[in-house]
Design a protein around this motif. Structure first.
Motif, PDB file in Angstrom:
ATOM      1  N   ALA A 281       0.816  -1.222   0.000  1.00  7.05           N
ATOM      2  CA  ALA A 281       0.000   0.000   0.000  1.00  7.05           C
ATOM      3  C   ALA A 281       0.850   1.274   0.000  1.00  7.05           C
ATOM      4  O   ALA A 281       0.642   2.154  -0.852  1.00  7.05           O
ATOM      5  CB  ALA A 281      -0.969  -0.019   1.179  1.00  7.05           C
ATOM      6  N   PRO A 282       1.821   1.420   0.911  1.00  8.67           N
ATOM      7  CA  PRO A 282       2.652   2.636   0.862  1.00  8.67           C
ATOM      8  C   PRO A 282       3.418   2.764  -0.450  1.00  8.67           C
ATOM      9  O   PRO A 282       3.566   3.873  -0.973  1.00  8.67           O
ATOM     10  CB  PRO A 282       3.608   2.465   2.055  1.00  8.67           C
ATOM     11  N   TYR A 283       3.883   1.632  -0.985  1.00 11.44           N
ATOM     12  CA  TYR A 283       4.637   1.695  -2.233  1.00 11.44           C
ATOM     13  C   TYR A 283       3.737   2.112  -3.397  1.00 11.44           C
ATOM     14  O   TYR A 283       4.141   2.920  -4.249  1.00 11.44           O
ATOM     15  CB  TYR A 283       5.274   0.338  -2.521  1.00 11.44           C
ATOM     16  N   ALA A 284       2.520   1.586  -3.440  1.00  7.70           N
ATOM     17  CA  ALA A 284       1.591   1.934  -4.510  1.00  7.70           C
ATOM     18  C   ALA A 284       1.239   3.429  -4.457  1.00  7.70           C
ATOM     19  O   ALA A 284       1.220   4.105  -5.495  1.00  7.70           O
ATOM     20  CB  ALA A 284       0.316   1.106  -4.397  1.00  7.70           C
ATOM     21  N   ILE A 285       0.988   3.959  -3.258  1.00  5.91           N
ATOM     22  CA  ILE A 285       0.658   5.367  -3.120  1.00  5.91           C
ATOM     23  C   ILE A 285       1.858   6.236  -3.516  1.00  5.91           C
ATOM     24  O   ILE A 285       1.710   7.254  -4.197  1.00  5.91           O
ATOM     25  CB  ILE A 285       0.204   5.668  -1.675  1.00  5.91           C
TER      26      ILE A 285
END
Length: 292
Positions: A281-285
Motif C-alpha cells: 500500500a505505501p509503495y503503490a501510493i
C-alpha cells in the motif's frame, strides 16, 4: 444527450463542495495530501467511488467477468473434474462440491483483484488520472476508491457463485461461517489489490498488467488446495502450498463453511493480508504520487 449523469461532473461537484483550498491543485502531491483533512479524504473517496460506480452503470459489460466467471468455473470443475477427484476424496461428485466451493470463494478474491490493476492502467492511458492529479484531492483517495469498487464486484461475483453452488448441490451448513469466509476473502483480496495497483502504475499498459497478473495468479491458484487436496502432490510442491496464502484462505473458508480446523489457517491468512498491505500500500501510493 445521455440520461446518465456525467461521472466527471459528479466528481467535480463533490470536490467543489469539499473544504480544500484551490491553491492546493498546484502544490506538490505530498503537500496537497498534508493539507487535506481526514473528512476531506473521506469525501473525495466517496465521490470517486460514485464516479466508478456510474461508469459501471453506463458500461454494464464491465461486469461480465464477475457474472460469468463463477458460473463457468463452478460448472467446469464440478462436472469435468468432480467425479474423479470426488472419488479420491471418498465422497463422489457431491463430496467434491462441498470441497471445491469454499476454495472457489478464495479463487474469486484473487482472480477479480487483477481487474483493479488493468482498470488503473487504462485510466492512466486515457488521461483520466491526469485529470485527477490536477485536482485538489488526496492521492490515496483515488486508490482507496478503486479498491472499494473492486470489492463490490468481488462480492457480486461471490453471490453469483453461491447461487450456482446451491443449484449444483452445495449444502450451506453454517450461515455465519459463510459470511465469515466471504469477509476473510474480502480482507485478503484488498491486500492483493494493492499489488495490482502497483503494477497498474509501474507497467505501461493494461495488457502488460494482465500478462504479469497471469504469471502471478496461475501458479498460486493451481499450486494450492483450492481445487484438490495437496497430499498427492510432490514434496517440493507441498512445501510451496504450505506457504501459499491461497491454500490457507481456501482451508479457512472450508473449515468455516463445512466444518473442520479453522484457527491456524485463519491467522496465517490474516497475517499474509496485513504483511502484503503493509508493504504494497505505501509503495503503490508513493509510485502514484511520483509517476510522471
Amino acid at each position: 444527450m445521455s440520461s446518465h449523469p456525467s461521472p466527471t461532473a459528479t466528481l467535480d461537484e463533490a470536490l467543489h463542495a469539499a473544504p480544500s483550498p484551490t491553491a492546493t491543485a498546484a502544490a506538490p502531491a505530498a503537500v496537497a495530501d498534508a493539507r487535506i483533512t481526514l473528512r476531506g479524504h473521506l469525501r473525495h473517496t466517496g465521490a470517486l467511488i460514485r464516479r466508478n460506480l456510474l461508469w459501471i452503470k453506463q458500461d454494464p459489460e464491465s461486469m461480465f467477468d464477475a457474472l460469468l466467471m463463477p458460473v463457468v468455473f463452478t460448472l467446469l470443475f464440478v462436472y469435468v473434474f468432480g467425479g474423479s477427484i470426488g472419488q479420491a476424496l471418498g465422497g463422489g461428485q457431491d463430496g467434491y462440491v462441498q470441497y471445491v466451493i469454499p476454495g472457489m470463494i478464495a479463487m474469486m478474491s484473487m482472480t477479480l483483484s487483477q481487474g483493479v490493476g488493468t482498470g488503473f492502467s487504462q485510466d492512466f492511458n486515457s488521461g483520466v488520472m491526469d485529470r485527477f492529479r490536477s485536482l485538489p484531492i488526496g492521492r490515496g483517495s483515488v486508490l482507496f476508491a478503486k479498491i472499494s469498487v473492486e470489492l463490490v464486484r468481488m462480492l457480486f461475483a461471490t453471490t453469483v457463485l453461491m447461487v450456482v453452488a446451491v443449484l449444483v448441490g452445495f449444502d450451506i451448513h453454517h450461515w455465519a461461517g459463510l459470511f465469515a469466509a466471504v469477509g476473510l476473502s474480502a480482507v485478503f483480496a484488498s491486500s492483493i489489490m494493492w499489488v495490482f495497483l502497483t503494477l497498474g502504475v509501474v507497467l505501461k499498459n493494461a495488457q502488460s498488467v494482465q500478462a504479469m497478473g497471469f504469471l502471478v495468479l496461475f501458479p498460486l491458484q493451481f499450486g494450492s488446495s483450492i481445487f484438490a487436496p495437496t497430499k498427492s502432490m510432490p514434496g517440493w510442491l507441498q512445501a510451496f502450498t504450505d506457504y501459499n496464502p491461497l491454500s490457507t484462505l481456501a482451508d479457512a473458508a472450508r473449515g468455516l463453511m463445512v466444518g473442520g480446523p479453522v484457527a491456524h489457517d485463519l491467522w496465517v491468512t490474516l497475517g499474509w493480508s496485513v504483511a502484503i498491505t503493509a508493504v504494497a500500500a505505501p509503495y503503490a501510493i508513493h509510485k502514484f504520487r511520483t509517476k510522471s
